[in-house]
Write a protein that holds these residues in place. Sequence first.
Motif, short mmCIF file in Angstrom:
data_model
loop_
_atom_site.label_atom_id
_atom_site.label_comp_id
_atom_site.label_asym_id
_atom_site.label_seq_id
_atom_site.Cartn_x
_atom_site.Cartn_y
_atom_site.Cartn_z
N LEU A 126 3.56 -14.53 -1.72
CA LEU A 126 3.91 -13.41 -2.58
C LEU A 126 3.11 -13.50 -3.88
N HIS A 127 2.64 -12.35 -4.33
CA HIS A 127 1.85 -12.32 -5.56
C HIS A 127 2.46 -11.33 -6.55
N THR A 128 2.00 -11.43 -7.79
CA THR A 128 2.41 -10.45 -8.79
C THR A 128 1.47 -9.25 -8.73
N VAL A 140 3.10 -8.08 -2.44
CA VAL A 140 3.74 -8.13 -3.75
C VAL A 140 5.20 -7.72 -3.62
N ALA A 141 5.99 -8.14 -4.60
CA ALA A 141 7.39 -7.72 -4.69
C ALA A 141 7.55 -6.97 -6.00
N GLY A 142 8.06 -5.75 -5.93
CA GLY A 142 8.23 -4.97 -7.14
C GLY A 142 9.36 -3.96 -7.01
N LEU A 143 9.85 -3.50 -8.16
CA LEU A 143 10.85 -2.45 -8.17
C LEU A 143 10.18 -1.08 -8.00
N VAL A 144 10.86 -0.19 -7.27
CA VAL A 144 10.31 1.14 -7.03
C VAL A 144 10.55 2.00 -8.27
N ALA A 154 2.86 9.27 1.41
CA ALA A 154 3.86 8.98 0.38
C ALA A 154 3.25 8.06 -0.66
N THR A 155 3.42 8.42 -1.91
CA THR A 155 2.89 7.61 -3.01
C THR A 155 4.04 6.94 -3.75
N VAL A 156 3.87 5.66 -4.03
CA VAL A 156 4.91 4.86 -4.68
C VAL A 156 4.31 4.16 -5.89
N VAL A 157 5.07 4.12 -6.98
CA VAL A 157 4.70 3.30 -8.13
C VAL A 157 5.62 2.09 -8.15
N LEU A 158 5.04 0.90 -8.05
CA LEU A 158 5.81 -0.35 -8.07
C LEU A 158 5.63 -1.03 -9.42
N GLU A 159 6.66 -1.78 -9.82
CA GLU A 159 6.64 -2.43 -11.13
C GLU A 159 7.21 -3.83 -11.02
N ASP A 160 6.56 -4.78 -11.63
CA ASP A 160 7.15 -6.10 -11.80
C ASP A 160 6.94 -6.52 -13.26
N LEU A 186 14.20 -3.22 -5.11
CA LEU A 186 13.09 -4.17 -4.95
C LEU A 186 12.56 -4.06 -3.53
N VAL A 187 11.24 -4.01 -3.41
CA VAL A 187 10.61 -3.99 -2.09
C VAL A 187 9.51 -5.04 -2.03
N VAL A 188 9.20 -5.42 -0.80
CA VAL A 188 8.02 -6.26 -0.57
C VAL A 188 7.00 -5.38 0.14
N ALA A 189 5.84 -5.21 -0.46
CA ALA A 189 4.81 -4.31 0.09
C ALA A 189 3.50 -5.08 0.27
N THR A 190 2.84 -4.80 1.40
CA THR A 190 1.49 -5.31 1.61
C THR A 190 0.52 -4.20 1.21
#
Length: 493
Positions: A126-128, A140-144, A154-160, A186-190
Amino acid sequence: MSDILAQIIRETVAKGYQIEPKAFDLLRKIAESVDLAGLINEVIKQKSNDRTIREEDIQRFLIKKERKESIEEIAREIEEPPNFKIVLNINKLKVLTGAVGYQRLFSSRYQKLLNLIKKRVDSSNLHTISEISSDRSIKVAGLVYSKNVRRGSATVVLEDETGKIEATAFDSSVVRSIQEIPLDSLVVATISSGKRNIFIIESINLPDVPEHIPNTSKRKIYAALTSDLHVGSKFFLKDAFQAFIKWLNRREDEVAARLRYLLICGDAIDGVGVYPNQDKELTISDVTKQITELTNLLEQIPSYIQIFICPGNHEPVRQAQPQPPISGSFAEPLTKLPNVHLLSNPAWLEVEGVKILMYHGRSLEDIVATTPGLSVERPALAMRSLLKARHLAPIYGRRTPILPAEEDLLVIEEIPDIFHSGHVHILDSERYRGCLLINTGTWQMQTSYQLNMGITPTPAILPIVDLSTLQVVTMDFSKQETKQQDLEQTHPE
């Protein structure tokens, strides 16, 4: 024929009754093991104009006697004291103010959910977000922060804690997954780099719960799960609730005899000033008097039944979640009942070894409103979405007020064996990865608001869980006769 039997027959005939030959043969068979005089007297009490004692009259008495003996045996079998532990009851919480408070809250949410994900085998590498580069795929793991679903993408903005990134999914299965993901989860996205400096989402997943074998009780004990009584409302079905109480006290069947717990998941009273013109729909327009009426009802329940009550959006407590237990002068009548336990919303219990998460369910409205394919008719599916997100109220800024606390206590850190909710007034259940999800309906008739919204409640139908198997039966108290039904057959697959 024994002298006792002959004497009883003479006395019965002298009273003007006849005994059919089959009934006589049955009496002769059981003469050694049954009080015949008492039997005949009970049978005669049930007769009106019919002066003939038949075989089926004797059999009904024997069945009733056998059932009574069985109930007495069950009562002796489960004489042990109740076995429960209140694991989480939020009485005090460090509350912050303004933007700083919500920053701390979402930071707590991020860290708690990230820690859950890191416990998994597939969470390596997992990375930032700040480490994302254009030369390789990265997980990465980030909040939607936001999402925009269009036809075909579909476009998503992730934040950590290190920054934000905008990425787009084109794969149809990934787009469907994004549609089902609540905002602020929180999601994990590749993520990989595409043409024209666009970042591509190759996969995206919620924390979810793993498959697990649920805990069960070592002894056959039942727990009744309910919510949304709305005592004080003119739509409260008091007669049906009284029928439930009478059924508990009669203990005429095994379920009633083995029932030792009652969980009330919010909105036990209707409150005052909760919505416009509510006063026109109240029979009791004072909150304290509503709680007194609730107490009067609950004290009629056998004292060996432990009662747990968490608040909802109609109780006189803080509306922002998590909510504290009913307290102060409002709680005084209820605290006088030794078998009543006042809990927060949410609350965690261990009952006979079974882990139960109680959450009233206000956020279900937000989940249904923002997730294609969900509806209030199947609230258990919305509960499943919360379980997948591992959060009880993930979406900020809609109908569910969330407290700016230093710690996010709405994260589902443990895996419940039973997830119990209410709020939407519709009985529903679902099993998901070993968890029983159950929304427990209501004791309130359809209100004018529900009529306008096209919501049809399922009042006075009580789900009861066998804690030794986690199987559910329902008792319908909306009619004169109660009947048991398997809850899992009440909705189509």
